[in-house]
Scaffold this motif. Structure first.
Motif, PDB file in Angstrom:
ATOM      1  N   GLU A  25       7.957   0.875   6.191  1.00 30.43           N
ATOM      2  CA  GLU A  25       8.504   1.386   5.309  1.00 30.43           C
ATOM      3  C   GLU A  25       8.959   0.547   4.529  1.00 30.43           C
ATOM      4  O   GLU A  25       9.632   0.481   4.565  1.00 30.43           O
ATOM      5  CB  GLU A  25       8.245   3.274   5.473  1.00 30.43           C
ATOM      6  N   SER A  61      10.596  -0.364   0.195  1.00 34.92           N
ATOM      7  CA  SER A  61      10.859  -0.413  -0.901  1.00 34.92           C
ATOM      8  C   SER A  61      12.931  -0.738  -1.372  1.00 34.92           C
ATOM      9  O   SER A  61      13.153  -2.291  -1.310  1.00 34.92           O
ATOM     10  CB  SER A  61      12.052   1.272  -1.150  1.00 34.92           C
ATOM     11  N   ARG A  69       6.140   9.818   7.395  1.00 36.87           N
ATOM     12  CA  ARG A  69       6.972   9.540   6.184  1.00 36.87           C
ATOM     13  C   ARG A  69       5.486   9.600   4.921  1.00 36.87           C
ATOM     14  O   ARG A  69       4.996   8.806   4.724  1.00 36.87           O
ATOM     15  CB  ARG A  69       6.854   8.467   5.457  1.00 36.87           C
ATOM     16  N   LYS A  70       5.455  10.590   4.104  1.00 37.94           N
ATOM     17  CA  LYS A  70       4.065  10.241   3.167  1.00 37.94           C
ATOM     18  C   LYS A  70       4.682   9.966   1.481  1.00 37.94           C
ATOM     19  O   LYS A  70       6.282   9.865   1.192  1.00 37.94           O
ATOM     20  CB  LYS A  70       4.444  12.012   2.654  1.00 37.94           C
ATOM     21  N   ASP A  71       3.697   9.269   0.971  1.00 42.87           N
ATOM     22  CA  ASP A  71       3.454   8.380   0.017  1.00 42.87           C
ATOM     23  C   ASP A  71       4.863   7.583  -0.498  1.00 42.87           C
ATOM     24  O   ASP A  71       5.800   7.538  -1.602  1.00 42.87           O
ATOM     25  CB  ASP A  71       3.828   9.978  -0.843  1.00 42.87           C
ATOM     26  N   VAL A  72       4.871   6.687   0.969  1.00 47.54           N
ATOM     27  CA  VAL A  72       5.571   5.446   1.435  1.00 47.54           C
ATOM     28  C   VAL A  72       4.781   4.203   0.829  1.00 47.54           C
ATOM     29  O   VAL A  72       3.919   4.294   0.861  1.00 47.54           O
ATOM     30  CB  VAL A  72       6.546   5.725   1.812  1.00 47.54           C
ATOM     31  N   THR A  80       1.206  -1.062   0.095  1.00 50.35           N
ATOM     32  CA  THR A  80       0.147   0.011  -0.010  1.00 50.35           C
ATOM     33  C   THR A  80       1.266   1.459  -0.092  1.00 50.35           C
ATOM     34  O   THR A  80       1.967   1.260   1.322  1.00 50.35           O
ATOM     35  CB  THR A  80      -0.713  -0.455   0.938  1.00 50.35           C
ATOM     36  N   ARG A  81       0.301   2.276  -0.943  1.00 45.21           N
ATOM     37  CA  ARG A  81       0.985   3.396  -1.182  1.00 45.21           C
ATOM     38  C   ARG A  81       0.717   4.501   0.291  1.00 45.21           C
ATOM     39  O   ARG A  81      -1.062   5.015   0.122  1.00 45.21           O
ATOM     40  CB  ARG A  81       1.237   4.343  -2.517  1.00 45.21           C
ATOM     41  N   GLN A  82       0.708   5.326   1.010  1.00 49.61           N
ATOM     42  CA  GLN A  82      -0.038   5.698   2.149  1.00 49.61           C
ATOM     43  C   GLN A  82       1.223   6.890   2.891  1.00 49.61           C
ATOM     44  O   GLN A  82       2.739   6.914   2.345  1.00 49.61           O
ATOM     45  CB  GLN A  82      -0.596   5.206   2.834  1.00 49.61           C
ATOM     46  N   THR A  83       0.964   7.370   3.723  1.00 45.08           N
ATOM     47  CA  THR A  83       0.991   8.518   4.358  1.00 45.08           C
ATOM     48  C   THR A  83       1.222   7.521   6.058  1.00 45.08           C
ATOM     49  O   THR A  83       0.313   7.261   6.541  1.00 45.08           O
ATOM     50  CB  THR A  83       0.884   9.601   4.859  1.00 45.08           C
ATOM     51  N   GLY A 106       3.098   0.141  -6.244  1.00 45.67           N
ATOM     52  CA  GLY A 106       1.999  -0.512  -5.054  1.00 45.67           C
ATOM     53  C   GLY A 106       0.745  -1.450  -5.717  1.00 45.67           C
ATOM     54  O   GLY A 106       0.560  -1.325  -6.917  1.00 45.67           O
TER      55      GLY A 106
END
Length: 353
Positions: free
Chosen positions: A337, A339, A292-295, A49-52, A345
């Motif tokens: 988080e 990567s 952490r935004k948009d991770v 999921t991409r989220q803050t 996503g």
């Protein structure tokens, strides 16, 4: 082959790996494409999921009206009336009566340090005129000069207060405070001398105070948004309104060290109605420690410990499962988080049932 999953302590940091009696999963060179022989895929999957991602921290707070301040009256005579504890006194209203003459509350930062009359000049004159104007008395210019027009307005005000219409404001007839005050306690009884501390008061709006370790007070900056949870579980928004200088405990004072230093953080509640009838009591204050935004995020239990070190995810696609090495970042609210090469996503990753 068994899977090693990550155990999380305190919901925010990786603390231990469950290693007893289980094997560690290898990548076979960590190329991200190796699949474990004979595997048919994980028992369950969840999407990436991409989220803050926000890590919140809770602190104990105390709801109330703030510290009480004694009110010193310079009026002579005998106290003939005092407001009840809990009463709110506003601009133009009496804080007490001495020999049945009111001592009136006005708003301002300067104390009433002298009598004010025609031809007086200064910031205290302007402060008085601002109050007269706010109370509805007009016909003068609000400035630093006590003019004939100001005298006329003062006489109209004195008439309404049933005072002698002298046009002069005596020093002991007015008390200035930053705003409306709430009476905390009567410090004398009716019948006592009117000279000295007669009541103590606080501000008229409720707020929250948090005492926190000075070394952990980096979040406490004016304007910082917080959430205040009341004893009934209701959440109310607030914001930091002031941060007092750090004060040291006995140990820190003796040793000249910062140990034991605390910071008093004041939190304003804009929506006073949201507090209901609650006036005092313990509350919980939550603030954002990290964000952490948009991770990309996954549940913490989706992480695999890799034989080569680090962590991976079991990514499931039409061609079957494969292990992808990932870098981990912030842990918060049961998620982490992540990567990694080719990770996006919506991708499905394995989790235990």
């Amino acid at each position: 082959m068994s899977r090693v999953r990550v155990a999380v302590v305190s919901g925010a940091a990786l603390a231990a790996l469950a290693v007893a009696g289980v094997a560690t999963l290898g990548l076979g060179g960590r190329d991200g494409d190796a699949a474990e022989p004979g595997r048919t895929g994980p028992a369950a999957t969840v999407p990436v999921t991409r989220q803050t991602l926000v890590e919140s921290v809770s602190a104990a707070g105390e709801l109330g009206y703030g510290a009480a301040t004694p009110l010193a009256s310079t009026a002579t005579g005998t106290v003939t009336w005092l407001p009840e504890p809990g009463a709110t006194v506003r601009r133009g209203e009496a804080l007490l009566r001495a020999d049945e003459t009111p001592v009136v509350l006005l708003y301002g930062a300067l104390p009433m340090y002298r009598a004010l009359a025609e031809n007086a000049k200064g910031g205290d004159v302007e402060q008085l005129e601002k109050n007269l104007s706010a109370l509805g008395y007009t016909g003068f210019t609000v400035d630093e000069e006590f003019s004939k027009a100001t005298t006329a307005a003062v006489k109209r005000w004195q008439k309404e207060l049933e005072l002698p219409e002298t046009g002069m404001v005596e020093k002991d007839r007015v008390v200035f405070a930053p705003g409306a005050v709430r009476i905390a306690e009567r410090l004398v009884r009716v019948g006592a001398s009117a000279t000295g501390d007669v009541v103590s008061y606080t501000g008229s709006t409720r707020g929250v105070t948090v005492s926190t370790d000075a070394s952990k007070a980096g979040w406490a900056r004016k304007g910082t948004k917080v959430t205040v949870t009341l004893p009934d579980g209701k959440a109310v928004p607030g914001s930091v309104s002031a941060v007092a200088d750090a004060t040291q405990g006995a140990e820190g004072a003796e040793g000249g060290d910062s140990a034991g230093s605390t910071v008093e953080v004041s939190i304003a509640i804009a929506d006073q109605k949201a507090l209901g009838k609650l006036e005092r009591g313990g509350v919980t204050v939550r603030y954002v420690a990290k964000e952490r935004k948009d991770v990309l995020t996954v549940p913490v239990n989706a992480l695999l410990a890799l034989a080569e070190g680090g962590y991976g995810l079991e990514v499931v696609s039409d061609t079957g499962p494969r292990v992808v090495a990932v870098e981990v970042g912030l842990f918060a609210e049961g998620r982490v988080e992540v990567s990694g090469e080719g990770l996006g996503g919506g991708a499905l990753v394995g989790v235990p049932e």
